[in-house]
Design an enzyme around this catalytic site. Structure first.
Site, PDB file in Angstrom:
ATOM      1  CB  SER A 306      -0.871   0.032   1.258  1.00 29.72           C
ATOM      2  OG  SER A 306      -0.156   0.610   2.343  1.00 29.72           O
ATOM      3  CG  ASP A 307       1.915   5.743  -1.128  1.00 28.62           C
ATOM      4  OD1 ASP A 307       2.787   5.766  -0.243  1.00 28.62           O
ATOM      5  OD2 ASP A 307       1.909   6.558  -2.071  1.00 28.62           O
ATOM      6  CD1 TRP A 308       1.800   8.468   5.179  1.00 29.82           C
ATOM      7  CD2 TRP A 308       3.778   7.406   5.129  1.00 29.82           C
ATOM      8  NE1 TRP A 308       2.510   8.831   6.295  1.00 29.82           N
ATOM      9  CE2 TRP A 308       3.732   8.201   6.291  1.00 29.82           C
ATOM     10  CE3 TRP A 308       4.924   6.631   4.902  1.00 29.82           C
ATOM     11  CZ2 TRP A 308       4.783   8.245   7.208  1.00 29.82           C
ATOM     12  CZ3 TRP A 308       5.961   6.686   5.808  1.00 29.82           C
ATOM     13  CH2 TRP A 308       5.882   7.481   6.950  1.00 29.82           C
ATOM     14  CG  ASP A 310      -2.768   5.596   0.619  1.00 30.91           C
ATOM     15  OD1 ASP A 310      -3.376   6.604   1.008  1.00 30.91           O
ATOM     16  OD2 ASP A 310      -1.793   5.640  -0.147  1.00 30.91           O
TER      17      ASP A 310
END
Ligand code: BGC
Length: 758
Positions: A306-308, A310
């Site tokens: 995932s991104d930060w 998210d």
């Protein structure tokens, strides 16, 4: 690592990945890795597995008030109690190699000696334009500048050096490259992209991935790469970071997917998911994007992170999950393998509960953890999780600086050179003015020793500003400058001072553009360069002295109101640590500029029409029913870039009039002559225009490019081959098709046509 070679068959233009029959047999090494993964999974508890899927930021294991000292209690909580599989990032800014070794050794010591299955931790970092989070690391131009070089081998070299230096720190996973298309210049991450063209982005991205991963992740010259951010992140409708994109399926497939497909084919090991939503669906929650497209269509087998924060944001921002726990369930079931949580263990706690409650199947957990373990094995972490001794010899070599310099030189793009005002001989007296003239952040941009890149005190002493580089070459007494290192300092906008100083010099070098910024803090509402800088340019105009404008900026800021009065304009992008001396070499003529714009430079903030626009977008109908074809009027178009030489084109020839079958190729050759007085690099670009098609064709599309070097009076014949695939587009059924008809090959100002027949 390229783990499999899915056979791609074009059937009525539809790309079908024939997974089952077409896959070559696995190598003995792959089979061995699979066995080890299965065996490990059979020994792991459910909690251990969920822990592997958790990624936390280094902050959670650091002592309070320290950016490098680990807190043993917190470390135990992360590794032993919460069983985390991955850690990322720095706190504050770049660490020294020793600090990295110290941190990683403590983490691995605990993970490999005190966990039930001795599973090492996978540490990840953003080494976006060189090893920007290691003190003394080599910093190259940002991707937008690398794309301007049109030099794939050079891009590969920069990625290779980044891999060597990153691995030297003990880190084996790099969250790079960014493969989002730079088609929204307001977007604050524009400088991280390779620009607006799909072919150029695909080629650059694939080259960097091959250079990061080499042929064996277990060697000290490789790191796992991460194609990001999948998919559609780079064109937010509002222009603001992490806001929704609306992308029609056809465009998604024709423009946004191909760089990711090329990345998968180049063997990227991991993918990071787009934080935003596409067509109303957050990508972290979309099994259509994460399974149907990513896994089934692109055939990607690696790890999806995932991104930060998210997954949480599915609840807090996107409002598709009523609780944080539901957000975890949605994301994991949609296909996210690892959560960049990153500041707590909520993901772990919720996912353990969800598995117990039967809301997430253990088979899905095994799938995700299998991918994580496989990567850890491939990276050699099970054999030696600690920073490798020999790898450190690969850090900070002198020759890396030369590569950084070459990359900066080749990226610099000469946009204008009225009356050949450039080059400026070294015995001239110059005024160097503007907020970028003494600013290291403006030369480097985002991800430069700090996330924002705007802390000048973090840059090595040896890095030169533009003023310093001019002083070194022209001599201190020949350079006048009031420019201050702080971008916003009043001295940088002193119009009265500029008028006074200009009276004493032969020419003005005006350095305008943008301070460093990264991600959301770099958001702007208006593409136009700010008034204070425009005022400075207007003051320079009044002096009557020749003006050389140097633009250091991450995205094209509109300068139409001053452009006409600038005699020469150089676009520097974010050229990195050698950028200042490279600019001076171009100004003096020691290096003949050859950079080509990787995007369209708009003339007006409300008129961002890209080079591959539709024919109807060129129509202006200012007076009803009387229309011209001049509605496409950018400041400079994609591919624009001048030289101190003149390159003439002749003899464009196609070797046949038709192409018919799948494997048929047509060859286009053209002669290029350097008619100037100095040798120079030059990129020959081939564009294709589909004359008529069932879906309105683009004006033209880049299909091939080749960079050559020609001495004065030398001629080279350049040949390109095209196949049916190059003629295809995403048709009415949203599938790739090639339609019979006429195509036009365009090279510089020459063109020739051929037909495709079934
Ligand atoms: C960025 C990613 C980056 C991640 C980890 C996020 O804010 O969007 O590109 O890899 O942080 O630093």
């Amino acid at each position: 690592m390229l783990n499999h070679f899915p056979l791609i068959v074009f059937f009525s233009g539809l790309v079908i990945l024939l997974e089952a029959e077409a896959q070559p047999p696995k190598s003995s090494n792959e089979t061995e890795i699979d066995h080890k993964v299965t065996e490990l999974l059979s020994r792991m508890s459910m909690e251990e597995k969920v822990g592997q899927m958790s990624q936390v930021a280094i902050d959670v294991i650091l002592k309070d008030n320290s950016s490098t000292q680990l807190d043993p209690q917190k470390l135990r909580k992360a590794i032993i109690e919460k069983k985390v599989g991955s850690i990322l990032n720095v706190k504050g800014g770049a660490y020294t190699l020793d600090e990295w070794h110290n941190i990683l050794s403590q983490i691995q010591e605990l993970a490999t000696k005190e966990t039930p299955n001795s599973i090492p931790v996978l540490y990840g970092i953003d080494a976006i334009h060189g090893s920007n989070y290691i003190r003394g690391g080599t910093l190259f131009p940002h991707n937008i500048g690398m794309a301007a070089t049109r030099n794939l081998d050079l891009a590969g070299e920069t990625a290779h050096i980044t891999a060597l230096e990153t691995r030297a720190s003990g880190i084996r996973w790099n969250f790079d490259p960014v493969l989002g298309m730079g088609r929204e210049p307001l977007w604050s991450r524009f400088e991280e992209t390779f620009g607006e063209d799909v072919y150029l982005t695909s080629k650059m991205g694939a080259k960097m991935i091959s250079a990061y991963e080499k042929d064996n992740l277990n060697k000290i010259d490789a790191v796992a790469s991460c194609m990001k951010h999948f998919i559609g992140y780079s064109v937010p409708g509002s222009g603001k970071d992490r806001t929704p994109s609306y992308i029609p399926e056809r465009q998604l497939r024709e423009i946004f997917l191909p760089p990711f497909q090329a990345a998968v084919e180049a063997g990227t090991s991991t993918v990071m998911i787009n934080s935003g939503e596409v067509n109303g669906v957050p990508v972290h929650a979309s099994s259509y994007f994460l399974k149907t497209i990513l896994r089934e269509e692109l055939g990607f087998e690696g790890l999806a992170v995932s991104d930060w924060e998210d997954i949480k944001r599915l609840h807090t921002r996107h409002k598709i999950a009523a609780t944080l726990k539901e957000a975890v369930k949605i994301a994991v079931n949609a296909g996210v393998d690892m959560s960049m949580i990153p500041y707590d263990y909520s993901f772990y706690d919720y996912l353990v509960e969800l598995v117990k409650e039967g809301e997430v199947d253990i088979a899905r957990i095994d799938e995700a953890v299998g991918r994580i373990l496989k990567l850890k094995i491939e990276l050699g972490l099970f054999e030696n999780a600690f920073p490798e001794k020999n790898s450190q010899d690969n850090f900070g070599e002198k020759k890396y600086t030369q590569v950084a310099k070459q990359a900066a030189l080749e990226s610099i793009t000469l946009l204008k050179n009225e009356s050949d005002v450039l080059p400026l001989s070294v015995n001239k007296k110059l005024l160097i003015a503007g907020p970028c003239a003494n600013s290291l952040p403006a030369l480097h941009g985002s991800w430069s020793f700090t996330w924002q890149g705007d802390d000048a005190s973090r840059y090595p002493e040896s890095t030169q500003t533009v003023v310093e580089a001019f002083e070194n070459t022209y001599g201190r007494s020949n350079i006048i400058s009031r420019s201050h290192s702080d971008f916003d300092h009043n001295d940088n906008y002193d119009t009265q001072g500029l008028l006074e100083d200009a009276a004493l010099v032969d020419a003005i070098v005006l350095c305008l553009g943008e301070n460093a910024y990264a991600e959301s803090p770099g958001g702007i509402d208006d593409l136009t360069l700010d008034d204070r800088q425009l005022e400075l340019a207007k003051a320079a105009e009044k002096t009557g002295k020749p003006i050389v404008l140097i633009l250091l900026q991450g995205r094209p800021r509109v300068i139409a109101s001053i452009e006409e009065k600038m005699d020469a304009i150089l676009y520097g992008y974010r050229p990195g640590s050698q950028g200042a001396s490279a600019l001076v070499e171009v100004v003096t003529g020691r290096f003949n500029p050859a950079g080509r714009l990787p995007f369209t430079y708009p003339r007006a903030t409300g008129d961002v029409l890209l080079y591959d626009h539709k024919f109807s977008e060129t129509i202006s109908e200012d007076i009803p029913n009387l229309f011209g074809k001049d509605a496409y009027r950018p400041q400079w178009t994609f591919g624009h870039g001048l030289s101190y030489s003149t390159f003439n084109y002749s003899d464009l020839k196609l070797n046949k009039e038709f192409i018919q079958s799948e494997n048929d190729t047509i060859r286009a050759s053209v002669k290029v002559t350097n008619a100037g007085k100095v040798g120079g690099h030059h990129t020959v670009e081939l564009y294709l225009r589909d004359q008529y098609a069932s879906v309105t064709p683009s004006n033209k599309k880049l299909k091939r490019f080749k960079k050559i070097y020609l001495e004065p009076n030398a001629t080279e014949e350049v040949t390109f081959s095209l196949t049916k695939k190059d003629l295809s587009f995403v048709g009415l059924n949203n599938e790739w098709v090639t339609e019979p008809g006429e195509f036009e090959v365009l090279i510089a100002d020459l063109s020739s046509t051929f037909n495709y027949q079934e």
